[in-house]
Design a protein around this motif. Structure first.
Motif, PDB file in Angstrom:
ATOM      1  N   LYS A  76       0.510  -0.893   0.034  1.00 15.66           N
ATOM      2  CA  LYS A  76       0.041   0.071   0.137  1.00 15.66           C
ATOM      3  C   LYS A  76       1.043   1.045  -0.021  1.00 15.66           C
ATOM      4  CE  LYS A  76      -3.919  -1.919   2.287  1.00 15.66           C
ATOM      5  NZ  LYS A  76      -4.757  -1.644   3.990  1.00 15.66           N
ATOM      6  N   ILE A  77       0.562   2.058  -0.490  1.00 18.75           N
ATOM      7  CA  ILE A  77       1.042   3.179  -0.856  1.00 18.75           C
ATOM      8  C   ILE A  77       0.785   4.382   0.274  1.00 18.75           C
ATOM      9  CG2 ILE A  77       1.752   3.560  -3.160  1.00 18.75           C
ATOM     10  CD1 ILE A  77      -0.374   5.461  -3.935  1.00 18.75           C
ATOM     11  N   ALA A  78      -0.541   4.381   0.723  1.00 17.01           N
ATOM     12  CA  ALA A  78      -1.234   4.663   1.320  1.00 17.01           C
ATOM     13  C   ALA A  78      -2.191   4.025   2.309  1.00 17.01           C
ATOM     14  CB  ALA A  78      -2.394   6.320   1.239  1.00 17.01           C
ATOM     15  N   VAL A  79      -2.588   4.553   3.376  1.00 13.48           N
ATOM     16  CA  VAL A  79      -3.026   3.800   4.726  1.00 13.48           C
ATOM     17  C   VAL A  79      -3.876   4.816   5.963  1.00 13.48           C
ATOM     18  CG1 VAL A  79      -1.414   1.599   5.078  1.00 13.48           C
ATOM     19  CG2 VAL A  79      -1.543   4.184   6.390  1.00 13.48           C
ATOM     20  N   THR A  80      -5.112   4.018   6.191  1.00 20.19           N
ATOM     21  CA  THR A  80      -6.102   4.513   6.881  1.00 20.19           C
ATOM     22  C   THR A  80      -5.747   4.991   7.806  1.00 20.19           C
ATOM     23  OG1 THR A  80      -7.085   3.052   7.657  1.00 20.19           O
ATOM     24  CG2 THR A  80      -7.828   3.265   5.586  1.00 20.19           C
ATOM     25  N   VAL A  81      -6.277   6.183   8.979  1.00 17.98           N
ATOM     26  CA  VAL A  81      -5.694   6.326   9.810  1.00 17.98           C
ATOM     27  C   VAL A  81      -5.159   5.194  11.297  1.00 17.98           C
ATOM     28  CG1 VAL A  81      -6.161   7.334  11.944  1.00 17.98           C
ATOM     29  CG2 VAL A  81      -6.408   8.746  10.110  1.00 17.98           C
ATOM     30  N   PRO A  82      -6.296   4.251  11.628  1.00 22.56           N
ATOM     31  CA  PRO A  82      -6.572   2.995  12.371  1.00 22.56           C
ATOM     32  C   PRO A  82      -4.871   2.105  11.327  1.00 22.56           C
ATOM     33  CG  PRO A  82      -8.804   2.754  11.770  1.00 22.56           C
ATOM     34  CD  PRO A  82      -7.737   4.433  10.933  1.00 22.56           C
ATOM     35  N   GLU A  83      -4.393   2.486  10.419  1.00 23.01           N
ATOM     36  CA  GLU A  83      -3.819   1.333   9.857  1.00 23.01           C
ATOM     37  C   GLU A  83      -2.373   1.500  10.253  1.00 23.01           C
ATOM     38  OE1 GLU A  83      -5.465  -0.772   5.893  1.00 23.01           O
ATOM     39  OE2 GLU A  83      -5.290   1.456   5.932  1.00 23.01           O
ATOM     40  N   GLN A 129      -1.892   1.204  14.439  1.00 20.20           N
ATOM     41  CA  GLN A 129      -1.383  -0.033  13.993  1.00 20.20           C
ATOM     42  C   GLN A 129      -0.100  -0.043  13.965  1.00 20.20           C
ATOM     43  OE1 GLN A 129      -3.000  -3.155  12.257  1.00 20.20           O
ATOM     44  NE2 GLN A 129      -2.747  -4.302  12.990  1.00 20.20           N
ATOM     45  N   ILE A 130       0.794   0.141  12.691  1.00 23.95           N
ATOM     46  CA  ILE A 130       1.836  -0.168  11.809  1.00 23.95           C
ATOM     47  C   ILE A 130       3.101   0.988  12.135  1.00 23.95           C
ATOM     48  CG2 ILE A 130       1.177  -0.896   9.411  1.00 23.95           C
ATOM     49  CD1 ILE A 130       1.886   1.819   8.371  1.00 23.95           C
ATOM     50  N   SER A 131       2.732   1.965  12.660  1.00 22.59           N
ATOM     51  CA  SER A 131       3.813   3.248  13.594  1.00 22.59           C
ATOM     52  C   SER A 131       4.176   3.000  15.389  1.00 22.59           C
ATOM     53  CB  SER A 131       3.245   4.601  12.965  1.00 22.59           C
ATOM     54  OG  SER A 131       1.916   5.247  13.727  1.00 22.59           O
ATOM     55  N   GLY A 132       2.742   2.297  15.567  1.00 20.67           N
ATOM     56  CA  GLY A 132       2.571   2.782  17.439  1.00 20.67           C
ATOM     57  C   GLY A 132       2.855   3.582  17.671  1.00 20.67           C
ATOM     58  N   VAL A 143       2.351   6.207   3.186  1.00 16.02           N
ATOM     59  CA  VAL A 143       2.671   6.015   4.190  1.00 16.02           C
ATOM     60  C   VAL A 143       4.559   6.222   3.824  1.00 16.02           C
ATOM     61  CG1 VAL A 143       3.827   3.322   4.041  1.00 16.02           C
ATOM     62  CG2 VAL A 143       1.718   3.297   3.796  1.00 16.02           C
ATOM     63  N   GLU A 144       5.031   6.276   3.213  1.00 16.34           N
ATOM     64  CA  GLU A 144       6.937   7.100   3.198  1.00 16.34           C
ATOM     65  C   GLU A 144       6.785   8.293   3.701  1.00 16.34           C
ATOM     66  OE1 GLU A 144       9.590   5.710   1.879  1.00 16.34           O
ATOM     67  OE2 GLU A 144       8.605   3.901   1.430  1.00 16.34           O
ATOM     68  N   GLU A 145       5.731   9.258   3.862  1.00 14.46           N
ATOM     69  CA  GLU A 145       5.005  10.037   4.783  1.00 14.46           C
ATOM     70  C   GLU A 145       5.891   9.599   6.547  1.00 14.46           C
ATOM     71  OE1 GLU A 145       2.527  12.814   4.002  1.00 14.46           O
ATOM     72  OE2 GLU A 145       3.213  13.225   1.514  1.00 14.46           O
ATOM     73  N   LEU A 146       4.556   8.791   6.415  1.00 14.97           N
ATOM     74  CA  LEU A 146       4.919   8.175   8.394  1.00 14.97           C
ATOM     75  C   LEU A 146       6.071   7.793   8.187  1.00 14.97           C
ATOM     76  CD1 LEU A 146       3.496   7.325  10.292  1.00 14.97           C
ATOM     77  CD2 LEU A 146       2.404   5.528   8.868  1.00 14.97           C
ATOM     78  N   LYS A 147       7.173   6.513   7.596  1.00 15.32           N
ATOM     79  CA  LYS A 147       8.098   6.328   7.395  1.00 15.32           C
ATOM     80  C   LYS A 147       9.048   7.263   7.265  1.00 15.32           C
ATOM     81  CE  LYS A 147       7.468   1.721   5.177  1.00 15.32           C
ATOM     82  NZ  LYS A 147       8.150   0.623   3.774  1.00 15.32           N
ATOM     83  N   ASP A 148       9.242   8.338   7.011  1.00 13.03           N
ATOM     84  CA  ASP A 148       9.727   9.641   6.885  1.00 13.03           C
ATOM     85  C   ASP A 148      10.223  10.045   8.454  1.00 13.03           C
ATOM     86  OD1 ASP A 148      11.079   9.188   4.139  1.00 13.03           O
ATOM     87  OD2 ASP A 148       9.964  10.278   3.091  1.00 13.03           O
ATOM     88  N   TYR A 149       9.353  10.451   8.385  1.00 11.10           N
ATOM     89  CA  TYR A 149       7.873  11.297   9.892  1.00 11.10           C
ATOM     90  C   TYR A 149       9.508  10.443  11.625  1.00 11.10           C
ATOM     91  CZ  TYR A 149       6.367  12.399  14.328  1.00 11.10           C
ATOM     92  OH  TYR A 149       6.193  13.023  15.816  1.00 11.10           O
ATOM     93  N   LEU A 150       8.901   9.313  11.240  1.00  9.59           N
ATOM     94  CA  LEU A 150       9.628   8.009  12.574  1.00  9.59           C
ATOM     95  C   LEU A 150      10.986   7.716  12.136  1.00  9.59           C
ATOM     96  CD1 LEU A 150       7.007   5.140  12.039  1.00  9.59           C
ATOM     97  CD2 LEU A 150       7.229   6.578  13.942  1.00  9.59           C
ATOM     98  N   ARG A 151      11.823   7.817  10.547  1.00  9.54           N
ATOM     99  CA  ARG A 151      13.212   7.614  10.968  1.00  9.54           C
ATOM    100  C   ARG A 151      13.711   9.129  11.185  1.00  9.54           C
ATOM    101  NH1 ARG A 151      11.892   5.975   5.172  1.00  9.54           N
ATOM    102  NH2 ARG A 151      12.108   3.738   5.375  1.00  9.54           N
ATOM    103  N   ASN A 152      13.048   9.997  10.899  1.00 11.33           N
ATOM    104  CA  ASN A 152      13.491  11.724  11.697  1.00 11.33           C
ATOM    105  C   ASN A 152      13.486  12.027  12.840  1.00 11.33           C
ATOM    106  OD1 ASN A 152      14.821  11.992   9.818  1.00 11.33           O
ATOM    107  ND2 ASN A 152      13.250  12.354   8.202  1.00 11.33           N
ATOM    108  N   LEU A 153      12.954  11.042  14.211  1.00 13.22           N
ATOM    109  CA  LEU A 153      12.345  11.067  14.992  1.00 13.22           C
ATOM    110  C   LEU A 153      13.544  10.554  16.274  1.00 13.22           C
ATOM    111  CD1 LEU A 153       8.962   8.846  16.258  1.00 13.22           C
ATOM    112  CD2 LEU A 153       9.602  11.582  15.891  1.00 13.22           C
TER     113      LEU A 153
END
Length: 59
Positions: free
Chosen positions: A3-10, A13-16, A44-54
């Motif tokens: 998936k390239i995009a996920v819903t808020v509940p997803e 779940q995937i980010s914690g 998803v890529e934006e979410l991953k980038d956010y998490l990587r930059n914490l």
């Protein structure tokens, strides 16, 4: 196919990241939600980038 995009509940779940905190990130501009009709989506890529930059925990 991934998936390239996920819903808020997803995204929760995937980010914690909790739902409330996810919406805070939308409000402060750290993440940009997308709308498809009534659905709120997170790229998803934006979410991953956010998490990587914490910041990392220093011990």
């Amino acid at each position: 196919m991934d998936k390239i995009a996920v819903t808020v509940p997803e995204a929760v779940q995937i980010s914690g990241i909790g739902r409330t905190n996810l919406y805070k990130l939308f409000k402060d501009g750290s993440l940009k939600p997308r709308k498809a009709g009534n659905r709120t989506l997170v790229i998803v890529e934006e979410l991953k980038d956010y998490l990587r930059n914490l910041p990392t925990e220093e011990k």
